[in-house]
Design an enzyme around this catalytic site. Sequence first.
Site, PDB file in Angstrom:
ATOM      1  N   TYR A 142      50.246  59.041  31.183  1.00 26.47           N
ATOM      2  CA  TYR A 142      50.627  60.415  30.845  1.00 26.47           C
ATOM      3  C   TYR A 142      51.472  60.387  29.581  1.00 26.47           C
ATOM      4  CZ  TYR A 142      52.459  65.190  31.684  1.00 26.47           C
ATOM      5  OH  TYR A 142      52.795  66.523  31.583  1.00 26.47           O
ATOM      6  N   LYS A 153      46.219  61.266  30.318  1.00 29.08           N
ATOM      7  CA  LYS A 153      46.465  62.690  30.146  1.00 29.08           C
ATOM      8  C   LYS A 153      47.201  62.836  28.832  1.00 29.08           C
ATOM      9  CE  LYS A 153      48.943  66.711  31.970  1.00 29.08           C
ATOM     10  NZ  LYS A 153      49.868  67.240  32.995  1.00 29.08           N
TER      11      LYS A 153
END
Length: 293
Positions: free
Chosen positions: A136, A164
């Site tokens: 992330y 992400k």
Amino acid sequence: MDLGKVITAMVTPIHPEKDKVCKKRIHHLVNHLIKNGSDGLVIAGTTGESPTLSHDEKIKLFRQVIETNDGRAKLIAGTGSNNTAETIAFTKEVAELGGIDAVLIVAPYYNKPNQDGLYAHFAAVSEASDLPVVIYNIPGRSVVNIEPETIIRLAKLPNIVGVKESSGNLDNISKIIAETSDDFQVYSGDDSLTLPILAVGGNGVISVASHVVGNEMQEMIQAFERGEVQKAAQIHRELLPLMNGLFSVPNPAPTKYLLNQQGISVGPVRLPLVDLNAEQGTKLQAILEGLSK
């Protein structure tokens, strides 16, 4: 590893009087999301207010989502922190629950590691984890950006399956897509960049807007994948005011407001976040109502 196209970064339902994670409301929300376009869920991410959830609350949340989901959607648990040893220990504990498909590991925040430190952090978690790892990258919150070269290196590790990307840098995201294998999943971390990232070869979105327009997000992605680019672009333009409105005040207060207004009771946000005031709520509701005109 296919984790879905529209993965909702799920809010955490809180009982408004007891200030506790509420199993009944979790059950209702999970069913609502799956029935309305979500083929994956991120649990206890930023939108899930993970910084204000205790360890025990996260475990309770994971267990209830696993039970309600019953294998229908892919489940990604937020287990990351800025402490590598703690991240590893928590990730192992979550793996033992069963029913979780992957973990989302945020870039370490506040202690500001360099690129070597970032690589070592994710590599250590990956090596210790029985669950696939999704990186992330969110420099707006973590302060440090995971550079494309670092993500490309990490993508070569067998247990790191995707990223992400919330940097908002399409040049960097394009480089990551170009220089990683086809099975490495690149997800937009910003609803408004879903279509642009699909256009450069991304796989989907880890979404906030899908709480309220999940079917429309699915329709946009499917239209793009069918080659109906103009239709996808039209949907993108129609949804853009709502995508931006959901971040008009700190997330997830706007999303919780709209869900509560629609009868999906998720309760308030926890301090230090605050709920929308009347004026903010009216403006947001007007944006949502404008989508159907």
